[in-house]
Structure formats: structure tokens, C-alpha cells
Design a protein around this motif. Structure first.
Motif, PDB file in Angstrom:
ATOM      1  N   LYS A 152       0.831  -1.198   0.000  1.00 51.13           N
ATOM      2  CA  LYS A 152       0.000   0.000   0.000  1.00 51.13           C
ATOM      3  C   LYS A 152       0.869   1.253   0.000  1.00 51.13           C
ATOM      4  O   LYS A 152       2.086   1.181   0.209  1.00 51.13           O
ATOM      5  CB  LYS A 152      -0.895   0.053   1.258  1.00 51.13           C
ATOM      6  N   GLU A 154       1.196   3.321   2.235  1.00 50.08           N
ATOM      7  CA  GLU A 154       1.892   3.452   3.514  1.00 50.08           C
ATOM      8  C   GLU A 154       3.292   2.847   3.495  1.00 50.08           C
ATOM      9  O   GLU A 154       4.155   3.231   4.287  1.00 50.08           O
ATOM     10  CB  GLU A 154       1.054   2.807   4.630  1.00 50.08           C
ATOM     11  N   LYS A 204      -0.948   0.044   8.102  1.00 49.94           N
ATOM     12  CA  LYS A 204      -1.589   1.297   8.504  1.00 49.94           C
ATOM     13  C   LYS A 204      -1.394   1.546  10.002  1.00 49.94           C
ATOM     14  O   LYS A 204      -1.142   2.682  10.429  1.00 49.94           O
ATOM     15  CB  LYS A 204      -3.081   1.273   8.150  1.00 49.94           C
ATOM     16  N   GLU A 208       0.659   4.670  11.860  1.00 51.82           N
ATOM     17  CA  GLU A 208       0.008   5.472  12.901  1.00 51.82           C
ATOM     18  C   GLU A 208       0.843   5.518  14.175  1.00 51.82           C
ATOM     19  O   GLU A 208       0.965   6.563  14.817  1.00 51.82           O
ATOM     20  CB  GLU A 208      -1.379   4.919  13.206  1.00 51.82           C
TER      21      GLU A 208
END
Length: 257
Positions: A152, A154, A204, A208
Motif C-alpha cells: 500500500k 503506507e 496502517k 500510525e
């Protein structure tokens, strides 16, 4: 004004991909700065007045073009000109490119970015590449740039993550839990679970934790980390390949202006 169409999954993808592209262009042409760049071309979506278009909206955008612009798409056959069935995203990409050809009659569209998360589906990139081959030698000339993030977007953020002093403890803790450095090997983060114990392998979640859910901190990863580091770290995530595509294909429209 020359336009470069941007096809993405989200606004975050658009911001990441376009900023990286601008950095590559400014590196390639030492005379290029932000002021000059904004007069070279603008990032746009398929619809006038937009900055990007999302994959999920393609069908609606085409339907609107048929109604508002009298666009008449050619009959879709589901395979390329050699009769080879189109892989995932190949059909959608060809539909987009056919619409762009129509829009080129009234807009100065010189290039298009296809930005896609692979999400463990390498056939997505293969399908977009099939579509590019179908339009490679058509006129007017259209530069087609592909950015396929694996798994992804990210992963590209993690490629550019350089821990500040107060973040080193967090990074070390995550490295110990994973038994590898997520900024060096983000491709190994393939879990989609938001629950323990698999959450630590959700890319993800890792982003974070490292950025404190701070978008400005996240932006630093692709805006400030050197392109050299991004290229080295991004070999397996598709980032190096994307930066190379920009350098080889998008730079052409700078030279032509």
C-alpha cells in the motif's frame, strides 16, 4: 495550461504521488523550482476543476461525460488488441485512457499518473501495463506513468521514515515485536487485521504508531527524506520503480514546453 491527470485511490495517495513526482523533476532539472513548475503543468482529475480522480468513481465519471460532454465510448471487448484477456484494472485503465483521448480534443492533457495499491494483487499493475501498451503509439502523444505501491501507499511512507530522537524508542519496540525494521522492509507488513496479535503487522497501524497519527509528520517521510534513501529502500515496494517512471516519462513534458 498543460494538464497531468491523476488517478488514485484517495486524496492522500494523490498528495504523496504528486509531491514525489515534483521532487524528482526538480532533482533532474536544476533550473526547476516551485514557481517555474506551477507554470509547466497542473495536476488535474478527469473532470475539469478537480485535482485528481479516484478509481472508485471512474464509471460515474464516464457516465457523466456521456451526458454532459456527449462522449461516446467505444464498445469494450474485455481483451487487448492481440486478444489477450485484460487483467485486474486493465479494463478500467483502458476506459480511462479512451476518455482522456476524447478530452484531449479540448484540453491540453499531456500525461496521466495511474497510482494504485497492489494489496497483494500484482495483476493490478499488469493490467495497467496492458492498457498502457494499447495506447503507447497513439496520437496525440500521452505519457503514461504507473505507480504501484506494494502492498500500500503506507509502504512508501515507511520507506521515508527516519526516526527522530523521541521516536527511536517506539521504532525499537516495533522492531522487537516484528523481528525486522518496518522502515526497511515494509513489504512484509501484510496483515489487514485491526486486532491483536496481528495488528502489529498491519501497515496502517504501524504508520500510525510511528507518526502519532500526525499527517504533517507523515508528509515529512516523502517530502524531506532524500530521494536517494527512498530509491534504495523502495526497491521492493514499487517506490523506486515509480520514481524512475517519473524521471523517464514525465520529464518529457517539461522538455517539450
Amino acid at each position: 495550461m498543460v494538464e497531468v491527470i491523476v488517478i488514485v485511490e484517495s486524496g492522500a495517495d494523490a498528495r504523496t504521488a504528486t509531491k514525489l513526482a515534483e521532487r524528482v523533476l526538480k532533482e533532474k532539472f536544476d533550473w526547476l523550482d516551485d514557481d517555474i513548475l506551477q507554470h509547466c503543468f497542473q495536476w488535474t482529475g478527469l473532470e475539469s476543476g478537480t485535482e485528481f480522480s479516484c478509481w472508485r468513481d471512474i464509471i460515474k465519471i464516464i457516465e457523466d461525460a456521456k451526458e454532459k460532454l456527449k462522449y461516446k465510448p467505444s464498445r469494450f471487448l474485455g481483451h487487448d488488441s492481440n486478444g489477450v484477456p485484460l487483467k485486474a484494472d486493465g479494463a478500467a485503465s483502458i476506459k480511462v485512457l479512451n476518455l482522456v483521448r476524447f478530452l484531449q480534443r479540448t484540453r491540453q492533457i499531456k500525461a496521466i499518473l495511474f497510482i494504485r495499491d497492489l494489496d497483494n494483487q500484482p495483476e493490478r499493475k499488469e493490467g495497467i501495463e496492458q492498457a498502457r501498451l494499447e495506447h503507447l503509439n497513439k496520437t496525440p502523444k500521452l505519457e503514461i506513468i504507473i505507480g504501484a505501491a506494494d502492498p500500500k501507499r503506507e509502504a512508501w511512507v515507511l520507506n521515508g521514515f527516519i526516526a527522530f530522537d523521541d521516536e527511536k524508542v517506539i521504532l525499537e519496540d516495533i522492531k522487537n515485536k516484528l523481528s525486522f525494521d518496518p522502515s526497511i522492509e515494509p513489504k512484509r507488513l501484510r496483515s489487514t487485521s485491526e486486532k491483536e496479535p496481528e495488528r502489529i503487522r498491519n501497515i496502517k497501524f504501524v504508520v500510525e504508531q510511528l507518526t502519532g497519527k500526525d499527517m504533517e509528520r507523515e508528509k515529512q517521510c516523502w517530502e524531506e527524506t532524500s530521494l536517494e534513501i527512498l530509491r534504495v529502500r523502495g526497491v521492493k515496494t514499487g517506490l523506486m520503480a515509480y520514481l524512475q517512471e517519473v524521471e523517464e516519462r514525465l520529464s518529457v513534458i517539461i522538455l517539450s514546453e
